[in-house]
Design a protein around this motif. Sequence first.
Motif, PDB file in Angstrom:
ATOM      1  N   HIS A 199       0.827  -1.195   0.000  1.00  0.00           N
ATOM      2  CA  HIS A 199       0.000   0.000   0.000  1.00  0.00           C
ATOM      3  C   HIS A 199       0.868   1.254   0.000  1.00  0.00           C
ATOM      4  O   HIS A 199       0.552   2.258  -0.641  1.00  0.00           O
ATOM      5  N   PHE A 200       1.984   1.181   0.714  1.00  0.00           N
ATOM      6  CA  PHE A 200       2.879   2.333   0.786  1.00  0.00           C
ATOM      7  C   PHE A 200       3.504   2.629  -0.569  1.00  0.00           C
ATOM      8  O   PHE A 200       3.481   3.761  -1.054  1.00  0.00           O
ATOM      9  N   ILE A 201       4.060   1.607  -1.197  1.00  0.00           N
ATOM     10  CA  ILE A 201       4.792   1.836  -2.448  1.00  0.00           C
ATOM     11  C   ILE A 201       3.848   2.128  -3.605  1.00  0.00           C
ATOM     12  O   ILE A 201       4.231   2.758  -4.590  1.00  0.00           O
ATOM     13  N   ALA A 202       2.571   1.687  -3.499  1.00  0.00           N
ATOM     14  CA  ALA A 202       1.613   1.943  -4.580  1.00  0.00           C
ATOM     15  C   ALA A 202       1.324   3.425  -4.753  1.00  0.00           C
ATOM     16  O   ALA A 202       0.931   3.866  -5.834  1.00  0.00           O
ATOM     17  N   LYS A 203       1.528   4.208  -3.699  1.00  0.00           N
ATOM     18  CA  LYS A 203       1.261   5.638  -3.762  1.00  0.00           C
ATOM     19  C   LYS A 203       2.482   6.444  -4.177  1.00  0.00           C
ATOM     20  O   LYS A 203       2.388   7.656  -4.350  1.00  0.00           O
ATOM     21  N   LYS A 204       3.620   5.794  -4.316  1.00  0.00           N
ATOM     22  CA  LYS A 204       4.861   6.509  -4.573  1.00  0.00           C
ATOM     23  C   LYS A 204       5.276   6.405  -6.035  1.00  0.00           C
ATOM     24  O   LYS A 204       4.903   5.469  -6.740  1.00  0.00           O
ATOM     25  N   TYR A 205       6.079   7.364  -6.454  1.00  0.00           N
ATOM     26  CA  TYR A 205       6.693   7.282  -7.774  1.00  0.00           C
ATOM     27  C   TYR A 205       7.848   6.291  -7.717  1.00  0.00           C
ATOM     28  O   TYR A 205       8.654   6.302  -6.783  1.00  0.00           O
ATOM     29  N   VAL A 206       7.939   5.425  -8.735  1.00  0.00           N
ATOM     30  CA  VAL A 206       8.984   4.398  -8.751  1.00  0.00           C
ATOM     31  C   VAL A 206       9.831   4.471 -10.019  1.00  0.00           C
ATOM     32  O   VAL A 206      10.720   3.646 -10.215  1.00  0.00           O
ATOM     33  N   LYS A 207       9.559   5.443 -10.867  1.00  0.00           N
ATOM     34  CA  LYS A 207      10.298   5.541 -12.115  1.00  0.00           C
ATOM     35  C   LYS A 207      10.358   7.005 -12.527  1.00  0.00           C
ATOM     36  O   LYS A 207       9.421   7.757 -12.329  1.00  0.00           O
ATOM     37  N   ALA A 208      11.513   7.393 -13.103  1.00  0.00           N
ATOM     38  CA  ALA A 208      11.679   8.740 -13.610  1.00  0.00           C
ATOM     39  C   ALA A 208      12.423   8.684 -14.933  1.00  0.00           C
ATOM     40  O   ALA A 208      13.303   7.842 -15.127  1.00  0.00           O
ATOM     41  N   GLU A 209      12.037   9.575 -15.837  1.00  0.00           N
ATOM     42  CA  GLU A 209      12.695   9.658 -17.134  1.00  0.00           C
ATOM     43  C   GLU A 209      13.075  11.107 -17.419  1.00  0.00           C
ATOM     44  O   GLU A 209      12.251  12.020 -17.236  1.00  0.00           O
ATOM     45  N   PHE A 210      14.316  11.296 -17.845  1.00  0.00           N
ATOM     46  CA  PHE A 210      14.789  12.619 -18.247  1.00  0.00           C
ATOM     47  C   PHE A 210      14.554  12.770 -19.750  1.00  0.00           C
ATOM     48  O   PHE A 210      15.200  12.092 -20.552  1.00  0.00           O
TER      49      PHE A 210
END
Length: 672
Positions: free
Chosen positions: A434-445
Motif C-alpha cells: 500500500h505504501f509503495i503503490a502511492k509513490k513514484y517508482v520511475k523517472a525519465e529525463f
Amino acid sequence: MMKNVLANLLVLIFVGISTVSQAFQLTVDTIAELPKEINTLSDLLPITNQKDKFFAVSDSGEIYVVDLKQRNDAPLVKVFDINYLVPDAILTAMTIHPNFAIRDQDGYRKVYIAYVTKQPSQKRLLPPKSNGSDYPNTAVISEWLLDEQFIVQPNSQRVVMNIGLPNDVEGVTLLSFNPYSRVWNDDFGQLFFTLSASKNAEFAKEHPLYSGAVLRIEPSTFGLKNYTVPNDNPFVADLAIPSELWAYGLGELTGLFWLPGIKDTLIVDHTIDNSHQIDEVKEGTKNKEAIVRSQTINSLAGVHHMLRYTGNQHTYLRNKLVFADKDDSGWSIYQLSDLNDEPSLVWSFQQNEPIKLFTDHDNEVLIYQPSNGHVQRLMKVMLAGEAQASSPSAIGQSSRWWQYMLVVVAIILLALLCAIVARRYYVKKHSAKHFIAKKYVKAEFDAANQVIGFYKARQEEPESTLRYHELSSLAIYINGAQVGVVDVNASFSNDAEDKLREAFAKERTKKLSDDSWRTVSLTFVDKHSEQTELFCYFRKGSNRMTRFNYDKAQEFVVDCCWDSAAIIAPETLEKRSSVKKEEQHRSIKKFVQPPKQALETQVTVQTSASKTRTRNTVDVEGASKSTGSADSMKRDTEVVFALNQLVEMRKEGFLSEEEFEQAKAKLLKGLQ
C-alpha cells in the motif's frame, strides 16, 4: 462476515428509530455578513478544495475572494475588476474550470468570464458573416489564469470566442460545465453557455443564435483555433446554423441543470412568450414545440434564483429543483419534485426584501439577502420524541424510552463496526504494498522536451512532470538517511560518485530481517520548494517491490545525479570518468575474490555476506622442497599476494576481524 452482520443490525436499528420519530423543523442560520464594499451580489462560486472560500461576483463587475468563516471586518481581497482590465465592459457571467485545483492538468487555476463591450469586434467568430452596423456590440468569452492567491493575472487573458450582438441582446448570461462529467468521460471539460434572446421576434426567428440559445464548445486551444466544436453537436451538419448551437428558440434563459447520467437532456429555467417555465429540453431542440416536459410558474416577482439541490442534509430535497419566489406574504423558498407536480413551500421569510439562492462546497443551500449582506444557511433541526403532523397519535414515554435504548445499542454496534473497519484500514494502510503503490517508482529525463517525467507502478504515461529549469536540488537517501545531495553549491563529481558507491556497498553488507526495510529514494526539489519523492528501490525482508534490483538501483541513482548536476550547475560540473563505474565495481569485486590460481594453501575463509567458502591453498610443503633463488622469489610473491587479498576482503566486509586474524595466522604458520 462479522462486519456484514453488524452493518445489517445498524440498518435495522436506524429504521426502528426512524419509525419511532422522524419529526424535524427547518430554520435559517446566519453564517456571515458580506463586507459593504461588495454591492449587490450576482453570483457566489465555491472555490474548489478551499473550504468556506468563495468567489463573490458583484453586479458592478468586481470579483472578490471571501471567507465566510472570517469576520466581516477582515481585509477584502479583490481578484478581478472588469472596469480596470477591460474598460467600458460589462461582466455578465463567470465559471470555474473542473480542473481548477488539480496541478499540472489543463484547467489548473483557470476561470472563464463573459463580458460585453460596446464596440464591434475585429475578430468576430459568430456569426461568421455579419455587418458591423447590425452588431454594434460584442459578447466575449475569455479565459483567465489566477495565481496561488487566486488573483487574476492581468496579462493572462485568452479570448475564447467573440459574438456580435444587436443592441437588444444582452449577451452571454450563463457559463457552466456539466458537474456530473468526470475526467474519463468524452464530454469532460466541455463548456455550456447561453445567449440571451432578441426582443425582435422576427429577427430571432430568422437568426437562431439570437432566439435564446444554448451553445457547447471545447474551450481549450487546438492549433491556431481558440476553441473547437464537439463532433456530436446536433447542428454540425447544418450549414445554415452555427455548429456551436446545442439548442435554440428557448427565449430568455436564466438557469441550466443537468440530470445524472443523462448527456442529451437539460432542465432549463427560462421565460418564453411572457411565461416563466421550467422545461426539460433535448439536445437539438429548435423551438418551444419540441420541449419534452414543461411546468409553468406563476410568479409575482418574475425573478427566480433556481438551483438543483444535491446536498446530504435535506434528503427530502435531494435532486429536486429549489428556487426563491414571492407570493402575497413575501419571499419564500419552494421545491419542485417533478415537472408534472406543482411547487411546494419549503420555507417562508415573510418579508418583501428579495433573496438569492446559492450553494456551498457541500452543495447545501445558502441564502443571500442583498438588503443587509447576510449569508444564511438552510438548516434542519431534529425534534426527538415528537411525532410528525401526519402521525395518528403522540409518542408516549414508552416509545421515547425504546428510542433511547435503540440509540445506545446503535452507538455500541457502530463503535464495534468502526473498530473492525479501522483495524483493517490500519493494516492495509501500513502494508508495504500500500505504501509503495502511492509513490513514484520511475523517472525519465526527456531532453527533447526538457522535462523529467515521474511514474507510479504500471504507468505508461507520466503522472507528474518537472521542467528542467524548475529543478533546484536532488537529495539521495538510503533507508531515510541522506547520503548525497546535488545543488548549485554541491555539484556532482567523480569523487562524489565514489563516496556514493561506498555508501551503497556499506548498506549491502547489512542483513535484512523479515520485518526490516531497505529503501533507496531520491527527492527532487523545485524552485518553489515543492518536493517530488521517487523510490527506485524498496525491499521488505526478502520481498522486493520495485522493478530495479539493488545494483540497477545504484546505477540509476548515479546516472540521475550526473543528469541533475548537468541541469542545476552545468558550469561547475566536472567531466565524468570515461571508465564506466559499474565495470570498475565488478573489477574490484573480482580482485577481492581469491582466484583459483592463487596460492594452494590450506586457508578456509567464510564471508559474512555470501556464507560461502573460498579456499586458497599454498603448497608450503612443495615450496619448502624447492631450491634456488627463483623458487624462493616465487614463494615470497605468492604469500604477499595472498595477504593483500585478505586485507582487501576485510575492507569490503567479507571477513570479520576474527576471521582475518585466523587466516593471516595460518599463512604465516605456513612460512615456518
